[in-house]
Design a protein around this motif. Structure first.
Motif, PDB file in Angstrom:
ATOM      1  N   GLN A  94      52.298 -31.303  68.203  1.00 64.82           N
ATOM      2  CA  GLN A  94      52.761 -30.102  67.524  1.00 64.82           C
ATOM      3  C   GLN A  94      53.206 -30.467  66.115  1.00 64.82           C
ATOM      4  N   GLY A  95      53.241 -29.443  65.247  1.00 63.64           N
ATOM      5  CA  GLY A  95      53.635 -29.702  63.873  1.00 63.64           C
ATOM      6  C   GLY A  95      53.752 -28.408  63.096  1.00 63.64           C
ATOM      7  N   GLN A  96      54.073 -28.552  61.824  1.00 62.69           N
ATOM      8  CA  GLN A  96      54.219 -27.395  60.944  1.00 62.69           C
ATOM      9  C   GLN A  96      53.537 -27.694  59.619  1.00 62.69           C
ATOM     10  N   LEU A  97      52.829 -26.695  59.093  1.00 60.07           N
ATOM     11  CA  LEU A  97      52.126 -26.833  57.817  1.00 60.07           C
ATOM     12  C   LEU A  97      52.578 -25.723  56.888  1.00 60.07           C
ATOM     13  N   GLN A  98      52.629 -26.003  55.586  1.00 55.41           N
ATOM     14  CA  GLN A  98      52.995 -24.984  54.606  1.00 55.41           C
ATOM     15  C   GLN A  98      52.017 -25.011  53.442  1.00 55.41           C
ATOM     16  N   GLU A  99      51.544 -23.831  53.091  1.00 54.84           N
ATOM     17  CA  GLU A  99      50.655 -23.671  51.943  1.00 54.84           C
ATOM     18  C   GLU A  99      50.841 -22.263  51.386  1.00 54.84           C
ATOM     19  N   ALA A 100      50.335 -22.061  50.189  1.00 53.73           N
ATOM     20  CA  ALA A 100      50.419 -20.732  49.586  1.00 53.73           C
ATOM     21  C   ALA A 100      49.310 -19.805  50.075  1.00 53.73           C
ATOM     22  N   ASP A 101      48.283 -20.382  50.738  1.00 50.58           N
ATOM     23  CA  ASP A 101      47.109 -19.589  51.098  1.00 50.58           C
ATOM     24  C   ASP A 101      46.660 -19.928  52.518  1.00 50.58           C
ATOM     25  N   VAL A 102      46.168 -18.907  53.230  1.00 53.98           N
ATOM     26  CA  VAL A 102      45.779 -19.088  54.629  1.00 53.98           C
ATOM     27  C   VAL A 102      44.603 -20.039  54.766  1.00 53.98           C
ATOM     28  N   SER A 103      43.617 -19.955  53.877  1.00 53.12           N
ATOM     29  CA  SER A 103      42.430 -20.795  54.037  1.00 53.12           C
ATOM     30  C   SER A 103      42.760 -22.273  53.848  1.00 53.12           C
ATOM     31  N   LEU A 104      43.751 -22.583  52.985  1.00 54.67           N
ATOM     32  CA  LEU A 104      44.188 -23.972  52.872  1.00 54.67           C
ATOM     33  C   LEU A 104      44.894 -24.422  54.143  1.00 54.67           C
ATOM     34  N   LEU A 105      45.625 -23.507  54.762  1.00 58.29           N
ATOM     35  CA  LEU A 105      46.249 -23.834  56.048  1.00 58.29           C
ATOM     36  C   LEU A 105      45.194 -24.167  57.093  1.00 58.29           C
ATOM     37  N   SER A 106      44.067 -23.424  57.077  1.00 55.55           N
ATOM     38  CA  SER A 106      43.012 -23.703  58.054  1.00 55.55           C
ATOM     39  C   SER A 106      42.444 -25.099  57.850  1.00 55.55           C
ATOM     40  N   LEU A 107      42.270 -25.518  56.599  1.00 54.52           N
ATOM     41  CA  LEU A 107      41.744 -26.843  56.318  1.00 54.52           C
ATOM     42  C   LEU A 107      42.709 -27.925  56.789  1.00 54.52           C
ATOM     43  N   ARG A 108      43.990 -27.732  56.520  1.00 50.42           N
ATOM     44  CA  ARG A 108      44.976 -28.737  56.927  1.00 50.42           C
ATOM     45  C   ARG A 108      45.137 -28.771  58.443  1.00 50.42           C
ATOM     46  N   LEU A 109      44.986 -27.609  59.099  1.00 54.12           N
ATOM     47  CA  LEU A 109      45.067 -27.589  60.560  1.00 54.12           C
ATOM     48  C   LEU A 109      43.902 -28.381  61.170  1.00 54.12           C
ATOM     49  N   VAL A 110      42.711 -28.237  60.604  1.00 53.82           N
ATOM     50  CA  VAL A 110      41.562 -28.994  61.097  1.00 53.82           C
ATOM     51  C   VAL A 110      41.802 -30.493  60.917  1.00 53.82           C
ATOM     52  N   GLN A 111      42.360 -30.886  59.770  1.00 49.15           N
ATOM     53  CA  GLN A 111      42.635 -32.304  59.532  1.00 49.15           C
ATOM     54  C   GLN A 111      43.644 -32.843  60.552  1.00 49.15           C
ATOM     55  N   ALA A 112      44.677 -32.031  60.848  1.00 54.22           N
ATOM     56  CA  ALA A 112      45.671 -32.459  61.837  1.00 54.22           C
ATOM     57  C   ALA A 112      45.044 -32.587  63.215  1.00 54.22           C
ATOM     58  N   LEU A 113      44.157 -31.657  63.540  1.00 52.47           N
ATOM     59  CA  LEU A 113      43.489 -31.694  64.838  1.00 52.47           C
ATOM     60  C   LEU A 113      42.602 -32.928  64.951  1.00 52.47           C
ATOM     61  N   GLU A 114      41.864 -33.248  63.902  1.00 53.47           N
ATOM     62  CA  GLU A 114      40.983 -34.420  63.933  1.00 53.47           C
ATOM     63  C   GLU A 114      41.784 -35.701  64.107  1.00 53.47           C
ATOM     64  N   ARG A 115      42.881 -35.812  63.376  1.00 55.49           N
ATOM     65  CA  ARG A 115      43.678 -37.037  63.467  1.00 55.49           C
ATOM     66  C   ARG A 115      44.297 -37.193  64.851  1.00 55.49           C
ATOM     67  N   ALA A 116      44.606 -36.067  65.487  1.00 55.81           N
ATOM     68  CA  ALA A 116      45.227 -36.141  66.811  1.00 55.81           C
ATOM     69  C   ALA A 116      44.216 -36.501  67.889  1.00 55.81           C
ATOM     70  N   LEU A 117      42.998 -35.968  67.780  1.00 54.53           N
ATOM     71  CA  LEU A 117      42.020 -36.134  68.866  1.00 54.53           C
ATOM     72  C   LEU A 117      41.032 -37.267  68.617  1.00 54.53           C
ATOM     73  N   VAL A 118      40.731 -37.547  67.365  1.00 54.77           N
ATOM     74  CA  VAL A 118      39.779 -38.617  67.045  1.00 54.77           C
ATOM     75  C   VAL A 118      40.434 -39.487  65.979  1.00 54.77           C
ATOM     76  N   PRO A 119      41.275 -40.425  66.388  1.00 52.85           N
ATOM     77  CA  PRO A 119      42.052 -41.193  65.398  1.00 52.85           C
ATOM     78  C   PRO A 119      41.201 -41.961  64.400  1.00 52.85           C
ATOM     79  N   ALA A 120      39.992 -42.362  64.808  1.00 55.60           N
ATOM     80  CA  ALA A 120      39.183 -43.185  63.898  1.00 55.60           C
ATOM     81  C   ALA A 120      38.555 -42.316  62.815  1.00 55.60           C
ATOM     82  N   PRO A 121      38.712 -42.668  61.533  1.00 56.45           N
ATOM     83  CA  PRO A 121      38.003 -41.943  60.469  1.00 56.45           C
ATOM     84  C   PRO A 121      36.520 -42.284  60.517  1.00 56.45           C
ATOM     85  N   PRO A 122      35.661 -41.624  59.769  1.00 55.24           N
ATOM     86  CA  PRO A 122      36.016 -40.600  58.785  1.00 55.24           C
ATOM     87  C   PRO A 122      36.174 -39.221  59.411  1.00 55.24           C
TER      88      PRO A 122
END
Length: 738
Positions: free
Chosen positions: A217-245
């Motif tokens: 779980q976590g919290q994200l802050q941005e001025a725009d919803v679409s930027l929040l969607s991008l950051r949420l995807v990044q958080a999801l990737e890091r949580a489920l697939v730790p290896a980059p890219p």
């Protein structure tokens, strides 16, 4: 590219490349067909797999029986150490299919480590900002996130429609832990994503949590919803697939208003509001002209609106996709181009559309879990049906249903069911058509699908008329006409379809004339620049002229429509139009164009397979023979037509005309025999009731043979369009409507 990912659950492991089944690390022998069956069940373990789907997946075009399937299931059970009497792993769902009963929770990590993709489902986002203008984020934000993941092969994202349907079965909530576990099992997913949007001063705050495979779980802050969607995807990737890219489909546009337009367009596209979607996507493309996925979304919106600009956009999209050498983009572009051409119609439309759909179909094996694949199957099925290749159409409808089943997309399920109903109706399988139509009707009613409801009601009207259920057919048509006014502006085809059916029922004497007048007003108010609507208008004008007893005008309209339909490759409507013309000739009693009709009909590619059209041809020959040679030759031709005709309207007309001739000759027993099997037609059609009454009267009071009548009947001074049929009933048939 074949899916070679290892599938693991519990102590079982399937290795597709080696064609091996391991249980607790020990190999178990499985014959090739049994292995393929178990592999398909394992990949679809989140649902019941229908028998027909298993037959298609394992045996392909080979014709095998349910007994072969049952024996193969038994072999699989033996290898798994399972039994039919007390199944633990492979469960039989009576009269439906089979399901592999597994606990996905412990299998998830093993399957993921072997290369399988985690399955994700987004729950609706809670909009706690107090701003109704942000209500679009409820499903728009999950759709934006899914778009960011579309090119990441490490994830499989469930369609929103599936989640909505699952939540409906749970009363709209999955708040309690036991409900979450039940929802994951229902959806066959490993991760549920929760999110809540709030406003904190000038910024937007998104609280999120991942439940299931990884509890984050976590919290994200941005001025725009679409930027929040991008950051949420990044958080999801890091949580489920730790290896980059960590990769994304596209970099979101910099302008916040453009990002919001993209989110709104994604949301309204999911709701089939194509005119709104096209406007919003045009805004995005003005700023981001190189985003091909947005271009493809825009092309699909234009295709669904039957906008001619779709052809220009389609050519450009396909050129750019081929330049990038991305097979997914190329396949999706071909699919969208094919659908656009099909919707626009015109000369050679079917051939040109088929070219694109074939190109897309060749690329589908590598992307079978993706949404556009189902659209390719549907396009192939519709094209085959238009060309009267019914076996191919049925095969692709089944493939579309199989591809759609895991998504739970109820809208597409309704489209597939209603199209299958029309297919069965055209093929003379009226009981199957009615069963499918009623199932589609239930879905339309449950989910408020107005445009689909109109189509389904029209199909049921045709089917029930063919069964002789005239009261029900009229009620269906009236209900469809009442719904036409509520249709979106882009639903031209549905409105025109209802108008055509209303005209046909009126010509059959099963509807008042104002039905067709209202239908003509409805069709005339549509955009007649749309080729398919213009074709329908020509057919409807021909019907109107026939109703007004203007055969020359009807012929002229139908001649023009016949040329246009033939050029477009729409054989189904060509065959229908040819049957209508014979009906008009029978009413006029002057089949003067019979030779031209014969040349046109017998030159059609599907003449040999169309038993209804061949039976109609015998009916026309019988009408001519009655004038030239007398009732004996006419009766022989009617009986030959009966031997060809499938169940439905054509068969009923042949049978009643033959019975009328036999009645006129005093052959009462033969006349009754001829009417056997007509069921509701005899009870609910005025002609059927009249024949039964005459037979009963003749049986009760033997009388001299009825004088041979003129056939087809002369037009009565008080003629009603109900007397279209060429029955040998003489001058005393009551012309009043039932």
């Amino acid at each position: 590219m074949e899916d070679t990912a290892v599938v693991v659950w519990g102590q079982c492991e399937l290795r597709p490349l080696q064609r091996e089944l391991l249980i607790a690390g020990q190999p178990r022998h499985l014959p090739p067909r049994a292995f393929s069956l178990l592999l398909h069940l394992a990949r679809q373990r989140h649902r019941v797999v229908p028998k027909q789907e298993l037959l298609d997946a394992v045996w392909g075009s080979t014709d095998v029986s349910d007994n072969v399937l049952a024996r193969t299931v038994m072999v699989v059970r033996q290898a798994l150490g399972d039994s039919a009497e007390a199944p633990r792993l492979l469960r039989t769902v009576h009269r439906v299919g089979y399901r592999l009963q597994v606990d996905d929770a412990p299998a998830a990590s093993a399957s993921r480590s072997s290369g399988a993709r985690p399955r994700l489902a987004w729950l609706p986002v809670h909009n706690d900002t107090g701003d109704p203008g942000l209500d679009w984020v409820i499903w728009g934000l999950p759709l934006l996130c899914a778009r960011e993941l579309m090119e990441d092969e490490r994830f499989s994202v469930l369609a929103n429609e599936t989640v909505q349907h699952a939540l409906a079965t749970l009363g709209g909530s999955a708040a309690a832990p036991q409900d979450e576990a039940r929802l994951r099992a229902l959806l066959g997913v490993e991760v549920l994503v929760h999110a809540r949007l709030e406003r904190q001063g000038p910024a937007l705050s998104l609280d999120y949590s991942l439940q299931g495979l990884a509890n984050v779980q976590g919290q994200l802050q941005e001025a725009d919803v679409s930027l929040l969607s991008l950051r949420l995807v990044q958080a999801l990737e890091r949580a489920l697939v730790p290896a980059p890219p960590w990769r994304h489909a596209a970099t979101p546009p910099a302008d916040p208003l453009v990002r919001q337009a993209l989110g709104r367009a994604t949301a309204v596209s999911a709701q089939e509001h194509w005119d709104q979607a096209a406007r919003l996507l045009r805004v995005v493309l003005d700023v981001c002209p190189d985003d091909l996925w947005v271009r493809i979304q825009y092309l699909r919106a234009l295709a669904n609106l039957a906008d001619p600009q779709a052809l220009v956009v389609g050519d450009e999209v396909l050129r750019l996709a081929q330049t990038r050498q991305d097979p997914r983009l190329i396949a999706a572009a071909h699919e969208a181009c094919g659908r656009a051409i099909l919707n626009l119609g015109g000369p050679e439309a079917l051939v040109r559309s088929q070219h694109h759909l074939d190109a897309a179909l060749a690329l589908t094996p590598a992307f079978e879990e993706e949404d556009w694949v189902c659209r390719v199957y549907l396009g192939q099925a519709i094209g085959a049906e238009m060309q009267r290749d019914y076996p191919r159409a049925e095969r692709f409808y089944r493939l579309a249903a199989r591809a759609n089943a895991p998504t739970g997309n109820r809208l597409r399920e309704t489209v597939i069911l209603s199209n299958q109903a029309v297919l069965a109706c055209h093929g003379g399988e009226l009981l199957l058509a009615r069963e499918r139509g009623l199932a589609a009707l239930a879905l339309c009613t449950e989910h408020g699908l107005t445009a689909n409801l109109v189509d389904v009601l029209g199909c049921l009207a045709l089917t029930e008329a063919g069964l002789g259920l005239w009261d029900s057919a009229r009620a269906r048509c009236e209900a469809a006409q009442a719904k036409v006014q509520a249709l979106p502006r882009n639903e031209h085809d549905s409105a025109a379809w209802v108008g055509l059916i209303a005209g046909w029922l009126t010509l059959e004497g099963q509807g008042p004339r104002d039905w067709h007048e209202a239908a003509m007003q409805c069709i005339g108010a549509l955009d007649l620049t749309q080729p398919r609507v213009a074709l329908t208008w020509s057919l409807a004008e021909g019907l109107q002229a026939a109703l007004a007893d203007q055969p020359a005008q009807a012929d002229a309209r139908w001649d023009a429509a016949l040329v246009a339909l033939t050029e477009a490759g729409h054989l189904e409507l060509v065959h229908l139009l040819l049957r209508w013309r014979v009906g008009l000739w029978r009413h006029r009693g002057q089949p003067t164009d019979l030779a031209a009709w014969q040349a046109t009909a017998q030159a059609l590619p599907a003449w040999a397979e169309d038993r209804a059209l061949q039976a109609t041809w015998h009916h026309a020959l019988a009408a001519q023979a009655m004038q030239d040679s007398g009732p004996d030759e006419a009766l022989a031709l009617l009986q030959a037509g009966l031997a060809l005709a499938p169940s439905g309207h054509t068969r009923h007309l042949l049978a009643t005309d033959a019975a009328g001739l036999l009645l006129a000759q005093g052959r009462l027993a033969d006349a009754r025999l001829c009417l056997q099997g007509l069921g509701c037609w005899l009870e609910r059609h005025p002609l059927g009731r009249w024949l039964v009454q005459r037979l009963d009267a003749a049986q009760a009071e033997p009388a001299p043979a009825v004088a041979e009548p003129a056939w087809p009947p002369h037009r009565l001074p008080s003629w009603d369009p109900m007397i279209m049929v060429s029955s040998s009933i003489g001058q005393d048939f009551p012309p009043q409507a039932s």
